[in-house]
Design a protein around this motif. Structure first.
Motif, mmCIF file in Angstrom:
data_model
loop_
_atom_site.group_PDB
_atom_site.id
_atom_site.type_symbol
_atom_site.label_atom_id
_atom_site.label_comp_id
_atom_site.label_asym_id
_atom_site.label_seq_id
_atom_site.Cartn_x
_atom_site.Cartn_y
_atom_site.Cartn_z
ATOM 1 N N ASN A 59 0.839 -1.197 0.000
ATOM 2 C CA ASN A 59 0.000 0.000 0.000
ATOM 3 C C ASN A 59 0.877 1.251 0.000
ATOM 4 O O ASN A 59 0.729 2.161 0.820
ATOM 5 C CB ASN A 59 -0.940 0.028 1.214
ATOM 6 C CG ASN A 59 -2.029 1.095 1.079
ATOM 7 O OD1 ASN A 59 -2.337 1.567 -0.017
ATOM 8 N ND2 ASN A 59 -2.613 1.482 2.196
ATOM 9 N N TYR A 97 -6.447 -3.430 2.938
ATOM 10 C CA TYR A 97 -5.412 -2.420 3.107
ATOM 11 C C TYR A 97 -5.504 -1.679 4.437
ATOM 12 O O TYR A 97 -6.583 -1.291 4.890
ATOM 13 C CB TYR A 97 -5.492 -1.379 1.991
ATOM 14 C CG TYR A 97 -4.777 -1.784 0.716
ATOM 15 C CD1 TYR A 97 -3.502 -2.325 0.745
ATOM 16 C CD2 TYR A 97 -5.374 -1.586 -0.528
ATOM 17 C CE1 TYR A 97 -2.841 -2.664 -0.422
ATOM 18 C CE2 TYR A 97 -4.716 -1.919 -1.700
ATOM 19 C CZ TYR A 97 -3.446 -2.464 -1.640
ATOM 20 O OH TYR A 97 -2.788 -2.802 -2.794
ATOM 21 N N THR A 98 -4.329 -1.502 5.052
ATOM 22 C CA THR A 98 -4.150 -0.555 6.140
ATOM 23 C C THR A 98 -2.874 0.221 5.810
ATOM 24 O O THR A 98 -2.320 0.077 4.726
ATOM 25 C CB THR A 98 -4.020 -1.265 7.504
ATOM 26 O OG1 THR A 98 -2.973 -2.250 7.418
ATOM 27 C CG2 THR A 98 -5.329 -1.946 7.884
ATOM 28 N N TYR A 99 -2.404 1.023 6.742
ATOM 29 C CA TYR A 99 -1.224 1.837 6.493
ATOM 30 C C TYR A 99 -0.005 0.960 6.199
ATOM 31 O O TYR A 99 0.423 0.183 7.042
ATOM 32 C CB TYR A 99 -0.952 2.742 7.692
ATOM 33 C CG TYR A 99 0.305 3.584 7.597
ATOM 34 C CD1 TYR A 99 0.467 4.515 6.578
ATOM 35 C CD2 TYR A 99 1.314 3.453 8.529
ATOM 36 C CE1 TYR A 99 1.605 5.300 6.496
ATOM 37 C CE2 TYR A 99 2.453 4.228 8.469
ATOM 38 C CZ TYR A 99 2.601 5.145 7.435
ATOM 39 O OH TYR A 99 3.742 5.904 7.363
ATOM 40 N N SER A 123 -0.896 -4.845 3.386
ATOM 41 C CA SER A 123 -2.033 -5.505 2.744
ATOM 42 C C SER A 123 -2.113 -6.938 3.252
ATOM 43 O O SER A 123 -1.193 -7.431 3.911
ATOM 44 C CB SER A 123 -1.863 -5.523 1.221
ATOM 45 O OG SER A 123 -0.898 -6.512 0.829
#
Length: 311
Positions: A136, A170-172, A175
């Motif tokens: 990401n 997705y996060t910061y 993935s």
């Protein structure tokens, strides 16, 4: 650390044993890949993984910009997507299909020429589409999750699947892409824009990077994730780590969230310096920094210590 060649499937691309990885990563340090596979196309990759012993680990390698390869090397197969996967094509007025090996510069430039805005931030990320999708990747207020429509992936089993955005969790800088999966292409979508305005934004981003980051050094990009409510570089600076050195590795004087190979650093030097920075930040602010740079492979010497840290 060579495996017997007879246990590996045949390929149409390139398959090399004990391949040095240091020349392929930005830090210019680290050991060898037990096997380095550069597939001819997606079918070559799919057939190879489908026939490969499931017990053999697989890792994808892009431009090697956000990576520490440990000095003991990487077991199993490292997959590197070359020119066959570096193509970008326009699908419609606002969408591009991008090969997993295409660079951020190529994607953003193609978008500019097509009058597609919103992808300018990719100009500033030193990596490939496969890495952007897996991690990401983002910069300047935008992330891959903001532009991704879907991606085509070859799973460790060899199966080829198309995954929509919401399947990636997705996060910061993270993935849920399965371990051993290789992103062979992705569809990115922007918005209509004027090429001159898009170029101006790309120029602004490039100038900002040049001013603030040690771009001409052997580095791995942003070392630590920004903790909630904080900037990693500021925490590192407040902990007195600007210019901190261990062996041939140093915290950048220009941007404290960058580690540098001053010339002869081992990967052990670089990683140990990062751990010392984490320790000092925790002691100073109570915040535990998380690595953004991926660290892969085996240590050459399991007895890692911080003797020799200096400033």
């Amino acid at each position: 650390m060579t495996l017997a060649a007879t246990i590996l499937p045949s390929v149409r691309g390139s398959l090399k044993a004990d391949a040095p990885l240091a020349p392929l990563v930005w830090f210019k340090a680290g050991g060898v890949a037990q096997w380095l596979f550069e597939p001819k196309d997606a079918d070559d990759l799919s057939d190879f993984l489908g026939d490969l012993d499931p017990a053999i680990p697989v890792m994808a390698l892009g431009l090697g910009s956000n990576l520490i390869v440990r000095d003991g090397g990487v077991p199993g197969v490292v997959v590197r997507l070359g020119k066959p996967f570096a193509k970008v094509e326009q699908l419609d007025a606002t969408s591009l299909r991008c090969g997993g090996g295409a660079s951020g510069i190529l994607v953003s430039s193609t978008a500019r020429d097509a009058g597609i805005a919103g992808l300018e931030f990719l100009r500033s990320i030193p990596g490939t589409v496969g890495g952007f999708v897996r991690m990401n990747g983002g910069a300047y207020g935008r992330e891959t999750c903001d532009i991704l429509v879907e991606c085509e992936v070859v799973l460790r089993s060899g199966e080829r699947v198309t995954l929509p955005l919401d399947a990636l969790g997705y996060t910061y800088r993270h993935s849920k892409l399965p371990e051993g999966a290789v992103v062979v292409s992705a569809v990115f979508r922007g918005i209509p824009g004027e090429s001159t305005a898009i170029q101006a934004e790309m120029d602004r981003i490039a100038a900002a990077r040049e001013e603030s980051q040690p771009l001409r050094s052997k580095t791995g990009g942003s070392t630590f994730k920004n903790p909630a409510g904080h900037k990693a570089w500021a925490l590192v600076d407040e902990a007195g780590c600007r210019g901190l050195q261990l062996g041939g590795a140093q915290v950048s004087e220009k941007h404290t969230n960058f580690l540098l190979n001053l010339g002869d650093a081992t990967s052990a030097d670089i990683e140990a310096l990062g751990e010392e920075v984490r320790r000092r930040v925790k002691a100073k602010s109570g915040v535990e920094l998380e690595w953004e740079i991926q660290r892969v492979g085996s240590f050459a010497d399991a007895a890692q210590n911080l003797v020799g840290v200096k400033k």
